[in-house]
Design an enzyme around this catalytic site. Structure first.
Site, PDB file in Angstrom:
ATOM      1  N   ASN A   1     -37.163 -12.265  21.071  1.00 63.80           N
ATOM      2  CA  ASN A   1     -38.621 -12.160  21.054  1.00 63.80           C
ATOM      3  C   ASN A   1     -39.259 -12.248  22.433  1.00 63.80           C
ATOM      4  OD1 ASN A   1     -37.614 -14.930  20.755  1.00 63.80           O
ATOM      5  ND2 ASN A   1     -39.770 -15.515  20.859  1.00 63.80           N
ATOM      6  N   SER A   2     -38.461 -12.508  23.484  1.00 64.84           N
ATOM      7  CA  SER A   2     -39.046 -12.591  24.819  1.00 64.84           C
ATOM      8  C   SER A   2     -37.986 -12.326  25.878  1.00 64.84           C
ATOM      9  CB  SER A   2     -39.673 -13.976  25.057  1.00 64.84           C
ATOM     10  OG  SER A   2     -38.671 -14.989  25.028  1.00 64.84           O
TER      11      SER A   2
ATOM     12  N   GLY B   1     -33.963 -10.730  26.151  1.00 64.29           N
ATOM     13  CA  GLY B   1     -33.664 -10.344  24.765  1.00 64.29           C
ATOM     14  C   GLY B   1     -34.624  -9.307  24.230  1.00 64.29           C
TER      15      GLY B   1
ATOM     16  N   TYR C   1     -27.891 -27.974  32.348  1.00 61.84           N
ATOM     17  CA  TYR C   1     -28.003 -26.521  32.199  1.00 61.84           C
ATOM     18  C   TYR C   1     -26.764 -25.838  32.770  1.00 61.84           C
ATOM     19  CZ  TYR C   1     -29.621 -21.719  32.503  1.00 61.84           C
ATOM     20  OH  TYR C   1     -29.703 -20.355  32.356  1.00 61.84           O
TER      21      TYR C   1
END
Length: 340
Positions: free
Chosen positions: A50-51, A54, A204
Site C-alpha cells: 500500500n505504500s 511495494g 533493524y
C-alpha cells in the site's frame, strides 16, 4: 533583508553539501521495460503493497498484467492505494486483490495463508517487502520485539505456510527485501528478542541480516524444487519507512530537499524487486542478493551457513512450527526427502 537571505543561502548551501557527503548521489536508475503481458496469468503476492516500494512494484506488475494480491495490515489504506495505482497506470492492467495481513500477528499470518490456500490455485511469486524501521520499543501480538517480529519472523512463517503452494506452482519465486544496513547488525542469539537491551538501529540491522540468512538457508533447502529464493537491497528510497526517525523541525525542510536530490524514488527502488520477480535473466538463479538489478557481494556474516541453519531452527520454534527435521525439500529428481 538582503543580508538575511544571503546568510540563509550560505547556511543552506553548507547543509546541502553535508547532506551530499552523507547521502552521495546515486547513479541514475534505469527503469526496466518488459513486454506487456509478460506476467499475464501469473499471481504475485506483495506484502506492504500500500505504500513505498511495494506500491510502486504493484503498479509495475499490474502493467505487465499480473494478478497482484496486495497483502496489507490496513485494508482501507490498501484500497486507496489500489485506486491510485489504477488511475495512474493506464489501461489493460492485471487484476488487483486486497487481503488483510498483519505481520505483527502470527494468527493474522496463519489466517491469511489459509485464505490463500483455499482460494488460490497457484502462487507464482511471493515478494516479502513489508517492514518497520527503527520504531520505539514495542512487541508484536506474540511477544516478539517488533522489528524482528515483522521484518523476519512474520515473513518467515508466511513463506513456510505458502511453500507447498509455491512448490506446486513451480517454477516460482520468493523475493526478500533486505537492506544494506544489515552490515551493522549481527544475530544476537543470546538475546534475539532484545529483552535485556534495546537499540532500535541495531535491531533493524539484525532483522535485515536475518532476511539474508533466511534467504540463504531456504534456497539451500529448496534446491532442485524449481522454487528460487533471492534477496535484494534497494538502497536509500523515499518512503514512509523512516517515519519513526526523529528529525528536528527546523531541519525537516532541508532533509526533504536532500531526499529529493539524493534518494531514489519508490519507482526506482522497485526496479530490483521487479527484476527478481519477472526477469527471464534470473530464471533458476537462487540464494543470491541483488542491488540495482545486479548480483551483490555480501559480507561473510550474511553468507554464514552455520548461522543461517541456527537461525532457521530458532525461528521455527519461535513461530510454533514443527522441528526443522520435518521440513520437506525436493531433490532434482522431484522426489521428496527429509533434510537433516
Amino acid at each position: 533583508m538582503a543580508t538575511a537571505v544571503l546568510i540563509a543561502a550560505v547556511v543552506g548551501g553548507g547543509v546541502l553539501l553535508v547532506m551530499r557527503r552523507l547521502f552521495p548521489r546515486q547513479n541514475a536508475v534505469k527503469l526496466l521495460r518488459y513486454p506487456t503481458g509478460l506476467m499475464r496469468g501469473k499471481t504475485v503476492i506483495v506484502t506492504g503493497a500500500n505504500s513505498g516500494i511495494g506500491k510502486a512494484l504493484t503498479g509495475e506488475l499490474l502493467k505487465l498484467q499480473a494478478r497482484v494480491i496486495m497483502a496489507c495490515r490496513d485494508r482501507q489504506s490498501a484500497t486507496e492505494a489500489a485506486r491510485e495505482i489504477q488511475e495512474h497506470s493506464g489501461t489493460e492492467l492485471g487484476e488487483v486483490v486486497i487481503k488483510q495481513l498483519d505481520l505483527a500477528s502470527l494468527r493474522s499470518v496463519r489466517n491469511f495463508c489459509q485464505e490463500i490456500q483455499k482460494e488460490e490455485p497457484k502462487i507464482d511469486v511471493l515478494v516479502n517487502n513489508a517492514g518497520v524501521y527503527q520504531c520505539p520499543y514495542s512487541k508484536t501480538d506474540d511477544g516478539f520485539e517488533m522489528q524482528l517480529g515483522v521484518n523476519h519472523l512474520g515473513h518467515f512463517l508466511l513463506t513456510h505456510l505458502l511453500l507447498d503452494l509455491l512448490k506446486s506452482s513451480a517454477p516460482s519465486r520468493v523475493v526478500m527485501v533486505s537492506s544494506k544496513l544489515y552490515k551493522y547488525g549481527r544475530i544476537n542469539f543470546d538475546d534475539l528478542n532484545s529483552e535485556t537491551k534495546y537499540n532500535k538501529a541495531f535491531c533493524y540491522s539484525q532483522s535485515k541480516l536475518a532476511n539474508l540468512l533466511f534467504t540463504l538457508e531456504l534456497a539451500r533447502r529448496l534446491e532442485g524444487s524449481r522454487v528460487t529464493v533471492n534477496a535484494l537491497t534497494p538502497g536509500i528510497v523515499r518512503t514512509r519507512l523512516g517515519r519513526h526517525v526523529h528529525i528536528p523541525i527546523l531541519a525537516k525542510p532541508l532533509f526533504y530537499l536532500a531526499s529529493l536530490l539524493f534518494f531514489k524514488s519508490p519507482l526506482e527502488g522497485a526496479q530490483t524487486p521487479l527484476y527478481l520477480a519477472c526477469s527471464p535473466e534470473v530464471e533458476g538463479v537462487s540464494g543470491k542478493c541483488f542491488a540495482n538489478c545486479e548480483e551483490e557481494e555480501l559480507l561473510a556474516k550474511a553468507t554464514d551457513g552455520q548461522a543461517a541453519k541456527k537461525l532457521w531452527d530458532v525461528s521455527r520454534r519461535m513461530v510454533g512450527l514443527e522441528d526443522s527435521s520435518d521440513f520437506v525439500a525436493y531433490e532434482a529428481s522431484g522426489d521428496s526427502t527429509r533434510v537433516k
